[in-house]
Each structure stands twice: as C-alpha cells, then as structure tokens.
Motif scaffolding. Structure first.
Motif, PDB file in Angstrom:
ATOM      1  N   ALA A   2       0.837  -1.184   0.000  1.00 26.50           N
ATOM      2  CA  ALA A   2       0.000   0.000   0.000  1.00 26.50           C
ATOM      3  C   ALA A   2       0.872   1.235   0.000  1.00 26.50           C
ATOM      4  O   ALA A   2       1.906   1.292   0.659  1.00 26.50           O
ATOM      5  CB  ALA A   2      -0.905  -0.012   1.216  1.00 26.50           C
ATOM      6  N   GLY A   3       0.418   2.224  -0.747  1.00 28.04           N
ATOM      7  CA  GLY A   3       1.129   3.479  -0.792  1.00 28.04           C
ATOM      8  C   GLY A   3       0.533   4.462   0.173  1.00 28.04           C
ATOM      9  O   GLY A   3      -0.248   4.112   1.062  1.00 28.04           O
ATOM     10  N   VAL A   4       0.881   5.714   0.013  1.00 28.66           N
ATOM     11  CA  VAL A   4       0.316   6.783   0.830  1.00 28.66           C
ATOM     12  C   VAL A   4      -1.123   7.017   0.366  1.00 28.66           C
ATOM     13  O   VAL A   4      -1.374   7.138  -0.833  1.00 28.66           O
ATOM     14  CB  VAL A   4       1.138   8.076   0.679  1.00 28.66           C
ATOM     15  CG1 VAL A   4       0.512   9.206   1.477  1.00 28.66           C
ATOM     16  CG2 VAL A   4       2.583   7.841   1.104  1.00 28.66           C
ATOM     17  N   SER A   5      -2.023   7.067   1.288  1.00 28.83           N
ATOM     18  CA  SER A   5      -3.406   7.345   0.916  1.00 28.83           C
ATOM     19  C   SER A   5      -3.865   8.641   1.572  1.00 28.83           C
ATOM     20  O   SER A   5      -3.393   9.004   2.664  1.00 28.83           O
ATOM     21  CB  SER A   5      -4.329   6.187   1.304  1.00 28.83           C
ATOM     22  OG  SER A   5      -4.312   5.973   2.696  1.00 28.83           O
ATOM     23  N   GLN A   6      -4.776   9.313   0.888  1.00 31.14           N
ATOM     24  CA  GLN A   6      -5.298  10.573   1.401  1.00 31.14           C
ATOM     25  C   GLN A   6      -6.819  10.578   1.224  1.00 31.14           C
ATOM     26  O   GLN A   6      -7.342  10.022   0.264  1.00 31.14           O
ATOM     27  CB  GLN A   6      -4.700  11.767   0.642  1.00 31.14           C
ATOM     28  CG  GLN A   6      -3.213  11.968   0.885  1.00 31.14           C
ATOM     29  CD  GLN A   6      -2.704  13.221   0.222  1.00 31.14           C
ATOM     30  OE1 GLN A   6      -1.866  13.163  -0.684  1.00 31.14           O
ATOM     31  NE2 GLN A   6      -3.185  14.376   0.670  1.00 31.14           N
ATOM     32  N   SER A   7      -7.469  11.233   2.155  1.00 29.99           N
ATOM     33  CA  SER A   7      -8.916  11.374   2.032  1.00 29.99           C
ATOM     34  C   SER A   7      -9.364  12.710   2.588  1.00 29.99           C
ATOM     35  O   SER A   7      -8.714  13.258   3.499  1.00 29.99           O
ATOM     36  CB  SER A   7      -9.618  10.227   2.779  1.00 29.99           C
ATOM     37  OG  SER A   7      -9.292  10.248   4.156  1.00 29.99           O
ATOM     38  N   PRO A   8     -10.438  13.272   2.043  1.00 28.85           N
ATOM     39  CA  PRO A   8     -11.112  12.819   0.834  1.00 28.85           C
ATOM     40  C   PRO A   8     -10.279  13.142  -0.403  1.00 28.85           C
ATOM     41  O   PRO A   8      -9.302  13.875  -0.323  1.00 28.85           O
ATOM     42  CB  PRO A   8     -12.407  13.644   0.852  1.00 28.85           C
ATOM     43  CG  PRO A   8     -12.010  14.923   1.526  1.00 28.85           C
ATOM     44  CD  PRO A   8     -11.004  14.529   2.579  1.00 28.85           C
ATOM     45  N   SER A   9     -10.678  12.615  -1.537  1.00 37.02           N
ATOM     46  CA  SER A   9      -9.947  12.946  -2.767  1.00 37.02           C
ATOM     47  C   SER A   9     -10.332  14.336  -3.256  1.00 37.02           C
ATOM     48  O   SER A   9      -9.510  15.041  -3.847  1.00 37.02           O
ATOM     49  CB  SER A   9     -10.212  11.902  -3.846  1.00 37.02           C
ATOM     50  OG  SER A   9     -11.601  11.770  -4.061  1.00 37.02           O
ATOM     51  N   ASN A  10     -11.577  14.693  -3.014  1.00 33.19           N
ATOM     52  CA  ASN A  10     -12.068  16.022  -3.359  1.00 33.19           C
ATOM     53  C   ASN A  10     -12.884  16.568  -2.211  1.00 33.19           C
ATOM     54  O   ASN A  10     -13.628  15.826  -1.563  1.00 33.19           O
ATOM     55  CB  ASN A  10     -12.949  15.984  -4.607  1.00 33.19           C
ATOM     56  CG  ASN A  10     -12.144  15.900  -5.876  1.00 33.19           C
ATOM     57  OD1 ASN A  10     -11.573  16.877  -6.313  1.00 33.19           O
ATOM     58  ND2 ASN A  10     -12.078  14.718  -6.445  1.00 33.19           N
TER      59      ASN A  10
END
Lengths: 115, 110
Positions: A2-10
C-alpha cells in the motif's frame, strides 16, 4: 504494498468553514510531509513530522493552518475559516527516514475547492 | 531563501524527439537534487536524484540529468521521447527543506 493514501480525494467547502484532510503514510515510514500545490505553481512545503520530534511548521502560511500526527502514523491537516485562496491540491508524502534528502513517496492528494 | 526555476512551462513535441527540461536553483552550497514526474491521474514519483559523485545521473524510463555546479543547473534529458512520457515534471532541490519548481508540462504527440 500500500502506498500513501489521502482522504477525501475532493472537498468542496464554503468560505469560512473548517476542513480536515487526512493522510495515511506508508506503514513504517517515520517521516511525513504536507505540501500544497496551487494551479501553475510548484509544490509549497507546509509541515514536516519526524518520529516524536517537534514538527517543522515553518511552511504553514497562517495560523488558520494546523496539523497533527497521531501515534506516529496518520496525520490530519486542518484549515480553519477557509478562504478562497486556500483552494489547491494538498499533497502528503512519507519517507522511511527523516531528513528531506531521502525519497518521498507521495499520495494522490486532496483537491480542496473553497467557494 | 532557496528558489528553483524551471524555464519551460509547457513543452510540446513529437515522438522520437529529444527532450531537455531546464532547472536552475539559487543556493550556492551543498544541495541534493531531484526530478519528480506526475503522469496523468497518477501520484508524483521520483525519476532520479543526485546527492554526490558522478554529475550525470540516470533514472527510470531512459531519463538522465546532469548536475553542473558552476551553472547551478540540473537539466533533465531524454534522447527519444514516447507518447507515454506525457506528464508534468518537477525539479526539486534540498538545502534544508525540499523546494520544488513550478513544473513543466510535457505533451508528446504520437
């Protein structure tokens, strides 16, 4: 892996509202960075966390911006009383070692639009 | 404060053409240099980096960059581009923090 994840996308928000942006770094990475990318501009450094050390907040543009990193992992960037000039893509990155010279792994970003 | 300048905002070229993107920085001391790439719809990823040693560094996908200390430059090159090289390219320089240039959009026409 798994890479870096961010939320929300927008995220679209009204001027004056508070927003929270989340970053999940790569597991085991001790360093975490936040950047802001505005249209036609490069990435602007915001804040840097390394382990249990005090974060480097020198890039935060105003006291409306704050960030925390809980348990040495997940980080939240908070923008209070958003303004239209806050509209940008907010990028999070992590690296396995502290110090800025090591490769940073970037997340997909959160596109913030303040109306 | 350090600054990073990328000379071209948008470059359009045909497949098989050669590519060179300029990058200059303002700091006179020891620096670490990077080129990052962002393909459409994808994350920023590292193309190549220079810390010390041979000033000509090779990265992924046939890219290379040359560090010329006297010119404060770290230009990116590829002898023959492909359509898949269409992306935004960012030069970055580390003195204390990592400072990014404004980016160059490269469009390769098939």
């Amino acid at each position: 892996g798994a890479g870096v994840s961010q939320s929300p996308s927008n995220k679209v928000t009204e001027k004056g509202k508070d927003v929270e942006l989340r970053c999940d770094p790569i597991s085991g990475h001790t360093a975490l960075y936040w950047y802001r990318q505005s249209l036609g501009q490069g990435l602007e450094f915001l804040i840097y966390f390394q382990g249990n050390s005090a974060p480097d907040k020198s890039g935060l543009p105003s006291d409306r911006f704050s960030a925390e990193r809980t348990g040495g992992s997940v980080s939240t960037l908070t923008i209070q009383r958003t303004q239209q000039e806050d509209s940008a893509v907010y990028l999070c990155a992590s690296s396995p070692v502290g110090a800025y010279s090591y490769e940073q792994y970037f997340g997909p970003g959160t596109r913030l639009t303040v109306t | 404060a350090q600054s990073v300048s990328q000379h071209n905002h948008h470059v359009i070229l045909s497949e098989a053409a050669s590519l060179e993107l300029g990058c200059n920085y303002s700091y006179g001391g020891t620096v670490n240099l990077f080129w990052y790439v962002q393909y459409p719809g994808q994350h920023l990823q590292l193309l190549l980096k220079y810390f010390s040693g041979d000033p000509l560094v090779k990265g992924i996908k046939g890219f290379e960059a040359e560090f010329i200390k006297s010119k404060f430059s770290f230009n990116l090159r590829k002898p023959s581009v492909q359509w898949s090289d269409t992306a935004e390219y960012f030069c970055a320089v580390r003195v204390d923090k990592l400072s990014f240039g404004a980016g160059t959009t490269v469009t390769v026409r098939a």
